[in-house]
Design a protein around this motif. Structure first.
Motif, PDB file in Angstrom:
ATOM      1  N   LEU A   1       0.854  -1.151  -0.194  1.00  0.00           N
ATOM      2  CA  LEU A   1      -0.222  -0.053   0.025  1.00  0.00           C
ATOM      3  C   LEU A   1       0.691   1.245  -0.018  1.00  0.00           C
ATOM      4  N   SER A   2       2.372   0.911   0.090  1.00  0.00           N
ATOM      5  CA  SER A   2       3.022   2.196  -0.057  1.00  0.00           C
ATOM      6  C   SER A   2       3.362   3.019  -1.302  1.00  0.00           C
ATOM      7  N   SER A   3       3.083   2.345  -2.434  1.00  0.00           N
ATOM      8  CA  SER A   3       3.110   3.054  -3.556  1.00  0.00           C
ATOM      9  C   SER A   3       2.488   2.060  -4.596  1.00  0.00           C
ATOM     10  N   PRO A   4       2.213   2.609  -5.588  1.00  0.00           N
ATOM     11  CA  PRO A   4       1.691   1.831  -6.924  1.00  0.00           C
ATOM     12  C   PRO A   4       2.765   0.881  -7.358  1.00  0.00           C
ATOM     13  N   GLU A   5       4.012   1.195  -7.401  1.00  0.00           N
ATOM     14  CA  GLU A   5       5.114   0.231  -7.813  1.00  0.00           C
ATOM     15  C   GLU A   5       5.120  -0.851  -6.866  1.00  0.00           C
ATOM     16  N   LYS A   6       5.054  -0.795  -5.565  1.00  0.00           N
ATOM     17  CA  LYS A   6       4.865  -2.002  -4.744  1.00  0.00           C
ATOM     18  C   LYS A   6       3.689  -2.635  -4.831  1.00  0.00           C
ATOM     19  N   MET A   7       2.755  -2.000  -5.088  1.00  0.00           N
ATOM     20  CA  MET A   7       1.626  -2.965  -5.281  1.00  0.00           C
ATOM     21  C   MET A   7       1.608  -3.702  -6.526  1.00  0.00           C
ATOM     22  N   PHE A   8       2.117  -3.143  -7.624  1.00  0.00           N
ATOM     23  CA  PHE A   8       2.616  -4.087  -8.910  1.00  0.00           C
ATOM     24  C   PHE A   8       3.394  -5.208  -8.794  1.00  0.00           C
ATOM     25  N   ASP A   9       4.381  -5.091  -7.605  1.00  0.00           N
ATOM     26  CA  ASP A   9       5.267  -5.985  -7.187  1.00  0.00           C
ATOM     27  C   ASP A   9       4.788  -7.288  -6.578  1.00  0.00           C
ATOM     28  N   ALA A  10       3.677  -6.652  -5.606  1.00  0.00           N
ATOM     29  CA  ALA A  10       2.759  -7.579  -4.757  1.00  0.00           C
ATOM     30  C   ALA A  10       2.027  -8.542  -5.601  1.00  0.00           C
ATOM     31  N   VAL A  11       1.286  -7.859  -6.656  1.00  0.00           N
ATOM     32  CA  VAL A  11       0.478  -8.739  -7.384  1.00  0.00           C
ATOM     33  C   VAL A  11       1.231  -9.713  -8.349  1.00  0.00           C
ATOM     34  N   GLU A  12       2.452  -9.325  -8.700  1.00  0.00           N
ATOM     35  CA  GLU A  12       3.254 -10.352  -9.440  1.00  0.00           C
ATOM     36  C   GLU A  12       3.737 -11.306  -8.512  1.00  0.00           C
ATOM     37  N   GLU A  13       4.035 -11.115  -7.205  1.00  0.00           N
ATOM     38  CA  GLU A  13       4.680 -11.991  -6.340  1.00  0.00           C
ATOM     39  C   GLU A  13       3.249 -12.811  -5.917  1.00  0.00           C
ATOM     40  N   LEU A  14       2.242 -12.434  -5.843  1.00  0.00           N
ATOM     41  CA  LEU A  14       0.995 -13.261  -5.609  1.00  0.00           C
ATOM     42  C   LEU A  14       0.778 -14.269  -6.884  1.00  0.00           C
ATOM     43  N   GLN A  15       0.931 -14.028  -7.971  1.00  0.00           N
ATOM     44  CA  GLN A  15       0.769 -14.782  -9.039  1.00  0.00           C
ATOM     45  C   GLN A  15       2.032 -16.043  -8.883  1.00  0.00           C
ATOM     46  N   ARG A  16       3.196 -15.970  -8.470  1.00  0.00           N
ATOM     47  CA  ARG A  16       4.222 -16.631  -8.334  1.00  0.00           C
ATOM     48  C   ARG A  16       3.739 -17.614  -7.371  1.00  0.00           C
ATOM     49  N   PHE A  17       3.447 -17.150  -6.045  1.00  0.00           N
ATOM     50  CA  PHE A  17       3.218 -17.612  -5.080  1.00  0.00           C
ATOM     51  C   PHE A  17       2.213 -18.894  -4.909  1.00  0.00           C
ATOM     52  N   PHE A  18       1.022 -18.399  -5.706  1.00  0.00           N
ATOM     53  CA  PHE A  18      -0.015 -19.351  -5.805  1.00  0.00           C
ATOM     54  C   PHE A  18      -0.186 -20.027  -6.845  1.00  0.00           C
ATOM     55  N   THR A  19       0.294 -19.587  -7.994  1.00  0.00           N
ATOM     56  CA  THR A  19       0.063 -20.135  -9.395  1.00  0.00           C
ATOM     57  C   THR A  19      -0.939 -20.988  -9.489  1.00  0.00           C
ATOM     58  N   ILE A  20      -2.107 -20.408  -9.753  1.00  0.00           N
ATOM     59  CA  ILE A  20      -3.427 -21.045  -9.798  1.00  0.00           C
ATOM     60  C   ILE A  20      -3.917 -22.250 -10.767  1.00  0.00           C
ATOM     61  N   ALA A  21      -3.218 -21.921 -11.963  1.00  0.00           N
ATOM     62  CA  ALA A  21      -3.624 -22.767 -13.184  1.00  0.00           C
ATOM     63  C   ALA A  21      -2.396 -23.660 -13.455  1.00  0.00           C
ATOM     64  N   GLU A  22      -2.213 -24.490 -12.787  1.00  0.00           N
ATOM     65  CA  GLU A  22      -0.839 -25.400 -12.830  1.00  0.00           C
ATOM     66  C   GLU A  22      -0.620 -26.059 -14.014  1.00  0.00           C
ATOM     67  N   ALA A  23      -1.686 -26.735 -14.657  1.00  0.00           N
ATOM     68  CA  ALA A  23      -1.350 -27.542 -15.873  1.00  0.00           C
ATOM     69  C   ALA A  23      -1.961 -26.824 -17.135  1.00  0.00           C
ATOM     70  N   ALA A  24      -1.804 -25.601 -17.163  1.00  0.00           N
ATOM     71  CA  ALA A  24      -2.495 -24.812 -18.432  1.00  0.00           C
ATOM     72  C   ALA A  24      -1.584 -25.150 -19.580  1.00  0.00           C
ATOM     73  N   GLY A  25      -0.240 -25.136 -19.339  1.00  0.00           N
ATOM     74  CA  GLY A  25       0.587 -25.420 -20.429  1.00  0.00           C
ATOM     75  C   GLY A  25       0.989 -26.808 -21.120  1.00  0.00           C
ATOM     76  N   ALA A  26       0.021 -27.635 -20.775  1.00  0.00           N
ATOM     77  CA  ALA A  26      -0.112 -29.058 -21.286  1.00  0.00           C
ATOM     78  C   ALA A  26       0.219 -29.145 -22.590  1.00  0.00           C
ATOM     79  N   ARG A  27       1.167 -30.099 -23.290  1.00  0.00           N
ATOM     80  CA  ARG A  27       1.538 -30.390 -24.514  1.00  0.00           C
ATOM     81  C   ARG A  27       1.755 -31.521 -25.080  1.00  0.00           C
TER      82      ARG A  27
END
Length: 399
Positions: free
Chosen positions: A264-290
């Motif tokens: 909440l300290s800056s927009p840049e930090k919120m952007f970083d937080a959103v990116e880290e949340l994606q890494r931390f949870f990785t919700i669509a695990e097998a989306a890249g099946a081939r």
């Protein structure tokens, strides 16, 4: 094979913040392993971040589910012969021109321009929450309505139909539904979108689907089925994945308040937080099946032509060799190499839209309701361990 090896997949998550125990045993070696799927078919699973990134950019692997050997995860669930999920199932050279037709709709600049409208939608939902009783389920009042409203406006889908498309999407991605139920949900949603596209062909509207109709008409003719399949992809992925990220992000911020304070300290930090949340949870695990189109060596293992490959993206985004202290939720790590949005030419088309929505939601929610807290212990909350998209069934909160 050692007892610690993974022999069957999928592996169910038992804690939203930690890897499954079966994955922990694999991390130090990042192997490529042969596993048995619930369908009875075998496939390879890849667990290393670099191996996954390499596979997702290798033209020798196909994303077309109609290719023989493509991983059939659920018993009885096979690709429908008259349907493919648009861009997700296209290989080069077909994929590039089709993606470029709509890529301009999802640029960073265009998504930032949508930010004020997204904030209006978020604030309207928060107004309803603050006027209502406590505790409240944040999934049904915020996490799901916000991305549904946003993607409906973007595509030109009536939001009054949200119950219809949300229930069908849930059925399609839930492993607790039978193959017949999942196929029926797919057919019903396709029929709904076919009728919608037919109406836009007759009278184009100022939205993504309407503009695509006009563009195709000017460039040689409308490809009706392609527009329907694109709408199917964008509508389903456009609300379900972001809804899951909102709910899980709220839970993470409540568990790690020091990270929320930084965000909440800056927009840049919120952007970083959103990116880290994606890494931390990785919700669509097998989306890249081939499926391999020819013999390929990957991670020291020979994958034969016609064999299916599934990337364990959740495990890869906790790769010990790629991320320092990967099990720690740390918005200062500046992680950009994760594969939560995929990688290569099939990287999530709506990633920029998701990022903007998440930033607006978290900023507005925690500033307007600073005393937000779980209404029940997180351990008692219902997570979607049976879904292709990890998330939450309910998120009871109070303040």
């Amino acid at each position: 094979m050692p007892e610690s090896e993974l022999t069957h997949w999928p592996v169910q998550r038992t804690c939203p913040f930690s890897l499954p125990a079966e994955y922990e045993k694999l991390r130090e070696r990042s192997p490529v392993l042969r596993v048995r799927l619930p369908s009875g078919f075998d496939a390879w699973v890849i667990s290393g971040l670099q191996d996954i990134r390499s596979m997702l950019t290798d033209p020798r692997f196909s994303s077309d589910r109609h290719n023989p050997g493509f991983p059939k995860i659920a018993e009885g669930l096979v690709a429908m012969p008259d349907f493919r999920a648009s861009l997700n199932e296209m290989d080069a050279p077909e994929h590039g021109p089709k993606r470029r037709e709509v890529l301009a709709e999802f640029t960073v600049r265009r998504m930032k321009a949508l930010s004020p409208r997204i904030k209006e939608i978020v604030d309207a939902q928060l107004d309803l929450i603050l006027r209502g009783p406590k505790p409240v389920d944040l999934v049904s009042t915020l996490s799901l309505p916000v991305p549904s409203l946003v993607i409906c406006e973007l595509l030109g889908v009536p939001y009054t139909d949200h119950d219809f498309f949300q229930t069908r999407t849930q059925a399609m991605i839930s492993r607790s539904y039978t193959p017949e139920q999942r196929h029926l949900a797919t057919k019903e949603l396709l029929k709904f979108l076919d009728e919608l596209v037919t109406a836009k062909v007759a009278e184009p509207t100022d939205d993504l689907l309407g503009r695509l109709v006009l563009k195709q008409r000017e460039n040689g003719g409308i490809r009706h089925r392609e527009i329907v399949e694109l709408a199917f992809l964008l509508l389903g992925a456009g609300h379900e994945t972001t809804a899951a990220s909102i709910s899980l992000g709220v839970v993470a911020f409540l568990k790690y308040p020091e990270q929320l304070e930084k965000a909440l300290s800056s927009p840049e930090k919120m952007f970083d937080a959103v990116e880290e949340l994606q890494r931390f949870f990785t919700i669509a695990e097998a989306a890249g099946a081939r499926v391999a189109l020819e013999d390929v060596e990957l991670g020291g293992v020979l994958i034969r032509k016609g064999e299916g490959v599934i990337p364990l993206s959740n495990l890869a985004d906790r790769d010990l060799g790629a991320f320092e202290n990967p099990d720690t939720f740390d918005i200062d790590r500046g992680a950009r190499s994760h594969v939560a949005f995929g990688h290569g030419m099939h990287q999530c088309l709506g990633a920029n839209l998701a990022r903007v929505q998440l930033q607006v939601v978290f900023e507005s929610l925690f500033r307007r309701i600073p005393g937000l807290r779980p209404a029940i212990p997180v351990a008692e909350m219902a997570f979607k361990a049976d879904s292709e998209i990890y998330g939450m069934h309910e998120l009871p909160v109070t303040w």
